[in-house]
Scaffold this motif. Structure first.
Motif, PDB file in Angstrom:
ATOM      1  N   VAL A  70      13.943  37.335 -15.032  1.00  0.00           N
ATOM      2  CA  VAL A  70      13.495  36.377 -15.243  1.00  0.00           C
ATOM      3  C   VAL A  70      14.017  34.899 -15.014  1.00  0.00           C
ATOM      4  O   VAL A  70      13.685  33.630 -14.946  1.00  0.00           O
ATOM      5  CB  VAL A  70      13.293  36.854 -17.089  1.00  0.00           C
ATOM      6  N   LEU A  71      15.196  34.508 -15.318  1.00  0.00           N
ATOM      7  CA  LEU A  71      16.500  33.489 -15.353  1.00  0.00           C
ATOM      8  C   LEU A  71      16.537  33.549 -14.389  1.00  0.00           C
ATOM      9  O   LEU A  71      16.130  32.403 -13.575  1.00  0.00           O
ATOM     10  CB  LEU A  71      17.398  34.013 -16.324  1.00  0.00           C
ATOM     11  N   ALA A  72      16.064  34.226 -13.176  1.00  0.00           N
ATOM     12  CA  ALA A  72      17.178  34.494 -11.790  1.00  0.00           C
ATOM     13  C   ALA A  72      15.383  33.362 -10.879  1.00  0.00           C
ATOM     14  O   ALA A  72      15.649  32.777 -10.331  1.00  0.00           O
ATOM     15  CB  ALA A  72      16.924  35.431 -11.138  1.00  0.00           C
ATOM     16  N   ARG A  73      14.209  33.931 -11.409  1.00  0.00           N
ATOM     17  CA  ARG A  73      13.252  33.476 -11.116  1.00  0.00           C
ATOM     18  C   ARG A  73      12.299  32.216 -11.662  1.00  0.00           C
ATOM     19  O   ARG A  73      12.978  31.252 -11.085  1.00  0.00           O
ATOM     20  CB  ARG A  73      11.607  34.146 -11.836  1.00  0.00           C
ATOM     21  N   ALA A  74      13.300  31.797 -13.176  1.00  0.00           N
ATOM     22  CA  ALA A  74      13.310  30.180 -13.360  1.00  0.00           C
ATOM     23  C   ALA A  74      14.455  29.424 -12.596  1.00  0.00           C
ATOM     24  O   ALA A  74      13.584  28.177 -12.321  1.00  0.00           O
ATOM     25  CB  ALA A  74      13.387  29.900 -15.058  1.00  0.00           C
ATOM     26  N   ALA A  75      15.298  30.105 -12.354  1.00  0.00           N
ATOM     27  CA  ALA A  75      16.272  29.178 -11.544  1.00  0.00           C
ATOM     28  C   ALA A  75      15.751  28.661 -10.040  1.00  0.00           C
ATOM     29  O   ALA A  75      16.438  27.276  -9.564  1.00  0.00           O
ATOM     30  CB  ALA A  75      17.742  29.388 -11.167  1.00  0.00           C
ATOM     31  N   TRP A  76      15.168  30.180  -9.813  1.00  0.00           N
ATOM     32  CA  TRP A  76      14.955  29.602  -8.138  1.00  0.00           C
ATOM     33  C   TRP A  76      13.924  28.806  -8.361  1.00  0.00           C
ATOM     34  O   TRP A  76      13.393  27.958  -7.296  1.00  0.00           O
ATOM     35  CB  TRP A  76      14.368  30.759  -7.663  1.00  0.00           C
ATOM     36  N   GLN A  77      13.158  28.942  -9.211  1.00  0.00           N
ATOM     37  CA  GLN A  77      11.732  27.688  -9.503  1.00  0.00           C
ATOM     38  C   GLN A  77      12.503  26.552  -8.984  1.00  0.00           C
ATOM     39  O   GLN A  77      11.336  25.033  -8.775  1.00  0.00           O
ATOM     40  CB  GLN A  77      11.030  28.093 -10.823  1.00  0.00           C
ATOM     41  N   LEU A  78      13.444  26.386  -9.968  1.00  0.00           N
ATOM     42  CA  LEU A  78      13.866  24.695 -10.266  1.00  0.00           C
ATOM     43  C   LEU A  78      14.627  24.440  -8.610  1.00  0.00           C
ATOM     44  O   LEU A  78      14.185  22.864  -8.723  1.00  0.00           O
ATOM     45  CB  LEU A  78      14.866  24.898 -11.038  1.00  0.00           C
ATOM     46  N   ALA A  79      14.689  24.892  -8.222  1.00  0.00           N
ATOM     47  CA  ALA A  79      15.159  25.242  -6.880  1.00  0.00           C
ATOM     48  C   ALA A  79      14.041  24.600  -5.760  1.00  0.00           C
ATOM     49  O   ALA A  79      14.295  24.973  -4.274  1.00  0.00           O
ATOM     50  CB  ALA A  79      16.051  26.102  -6.237  1.00  0.00           C
ATOM     51  N   GLY A  80      12.884  25.021  -6.036  1.00  0.00           N
ATOM     52  CA  GLY A  80      11.470  24.828  -5.345  1.00  0.00           C
ATOM     53  C   GLY A  80      11.229  25.950  -4.472  1.00  0.00           C
ATOM     54  O   GLY A  80      10.604  26.460  -3.781  1.00  0.00           O
ATOM     55  N   HIS A  81      11.635  26.976  -5.018  1.00  0.00           N
ATOM     56  CA  HIS A  81      11.254  28.613  -4.700  1.00  0.00           C
ATOM     57  C   HIS A  81      10.486  29.476  -5.671  1.00  0.00           C
ATOM     58  O   HIS A  81      10.402  29.123  -6.591  1.00  0.00           O
ATOM     59  CB  HIS A  81      12.323  29.052  -3.669  1.00  0.00           C
ATOM     60  N   THR A  82       9.567  30.189  -5.334  1.00  0.00           N
ATOM     61  CA  THR A  82       7.967  31.300  -6.451  1.00  0.00           C
ATOM     62  C   THR A  82       8.664  32.314  -5.736  1.00  0.00           C
ATOM     63  O   THR A  82       7.894  32.965  -5.201  1.00  0.00           O
ATOM     64  CB  THR A  82       6.704  30.942  -6.357  1.00  0.00           C
ATOM     65  N   PRO A  83       9.914  33.009  -5.462  1.00  0.00           N
ATOM     66  CA  PRO A  83       9.672  34.907  -5.608  1.00  0.00           C
ATOM     67  C   PRO A  83       9.306  35.601  -6.669  1.00  0.00           C
ATOM     68  O   PRO A  83       8.865  35.091  -8.163  1.00  0.00           O
ATOM     69  CB  PRO A  83      11.532  34.711  -5.307  1.00  0.00           C
ATOM     70  N   ARG A  84       8.876  36.548  -6.407  1.00  0.00           N
ATOM     71  CA  ARG A  84       7.565  37.790  -7.242  1.00  0.00           C
ATOM     72  C   ARG A  84       9.167  37.672  -7.853  1.00  0.00           C
ATOM     73  O   ARG A  84       9.898  38.591  -7.454  1.00  0.00           O
ATOM     74  CB  ARG A  84       7.125  38.520  -6.522  1.00  0.00           C
ATOM     75  N   TRP A  85       8.376  38.422  -9.938  1.00  0.00           N
ATOM     76  CA  TRP A  85       9.951  38.608 -10.759  1.00  0.00           C
ATOM     77  C   TRP A  85      10.142  40.059 -10.111  1.00  0.00           C
ATOM     78  O   TRP A  85      11.611  40.739 -10.057  1.00  0.00           O
ATOM     79  CB  TRP A  85       8.981  38.834 -11.932  1.00  0.00           C
ATOM     80  N   GLU A  86       9.277  40.819  -9.884  1.00  0.00           N
ATOM     81  CA  GLU A  86       9.323  42.015  -9.340  1.00  0.00           C
ATOM     82  C   GLU A  86      10.469  42.242  -8.514  1.00  0.00           C
ATOM     83  O   GLU A  86      11.330  43.189  -8.126  1.00  0.00           O
ATOM     84  CB  GLU A  86       7.950  43.123  -9.218  1.00  0.00           C
ATOM     85  N   ALA A  87       9.639  41.294  -7.210  1.00  0.00           N
ATOM     86  CA  ALA A  87      11.000  41.229  -5.971  1.00  0.00           C
ATOM     87  C   ALA A  87      12.399  41.818  -6.702  1.00  0.00           C
ATOM     88  O   ALA A  87      12.683  41.678  -6.081  1.00  0.00           O
ATOM     89  CB  ALA A  87      10.094  40.526  -5.013  1.00  0.00           C
TER      90      ALA A  87
END
Length: 200
Positions: A70-87
């Motif tokens: 969850v935290l990693a996804r939020a960090a990547w979203q701040l960088a402009g990426h949208t990875p899936r949480w389950e991935a």
């Protein structure tokens, strides 16, 4: 007259990769269960049977990986990426195989010299290691295998979002240090002390 030409379109290449990562994550979960079960069997007697202790430990590890995703996804979203949480979650769990090995070493599950065990698994692998200070507790697991775990996670996350390894390393290191600070703070609170990073 119009001629139609059939073109074979190859299947998406991501599906087999995701299946491979999921299988790897499942095998790592089984590894965690085995390590925790062996640790409970050969450790100090507990109020619950080793099977229950291992199951609870595995559930805690899975919950931690899910929260980290969850935290990693939020960090990547701040960088402009949208990875899936389950991935992200499956890759983080797969990378934790190095951490499972470190836990096994710290519990005495491998016949290694003391210096090598501490080099790989951190200060927690020292004989009679009982870190009482919050800082020592938070960083007791820092060793070569902790670096391996972070490098594996960074590589997999960066590959998932097609970003440079340095970006993945920045995300993983930031989350790692944040969790160490949380462990430091919570351990100080458990001892009746209030840790304040700003020194006031």
């Amino acid at each position: 007259m119009t001629l139609l030409r059939a073109i074979d379109v190859p299947p998406p290449r991501s599906a087999p990769r995701e299946t491979h990562v999921s299988i790897t994550a499942l095998l790592v979960a089984l590894l965690w269960f085995d390590v925790l079960w062996e640790t409970a069997r050969h450790g100090e007697p507990a109020a619950f049977p080793p099977l229950a202790v291992a199951a609870l430990g595995l559930a805690s590890q899975l919950l931690f990986c899910a929260f980290e995703a969850v935290l990693a996804r939020a960090a990547w979203q701040l960088a402009g990426h949208t990875p899936r949480w389950e991935a992200l979650a499956t890759r983080i769990l797969a990378a934790s195989s190095a951490e499972a090995f470190a836990v096994s070493i710290a519990a005495g599950g491998t016949p290694l010299p003391g210096w090598l065990a501490q080099l790989l698994a951190g200060a927690r692998a020292a004989p009679l290691a009982t870190p009482d200070a919050g800082l020592a507790f938070a960083f007791a697991g820092f060793g070569v295998l902790a670096l391996v775990r972070m490098a594996l996670s960074a590589q997999q996350q960066a590959r998932l979002v097609r970003a440079p390894f340095a970006h993945g390393a920045a995300v993983v290191l930031a989350l790692w240090f944040a969790t160490r600070l949380m462990m430091w703070w919570s351990s100080e609170l458990a001892r009746g002390r209030s840790y304040q990073p700003w020194g006031s």
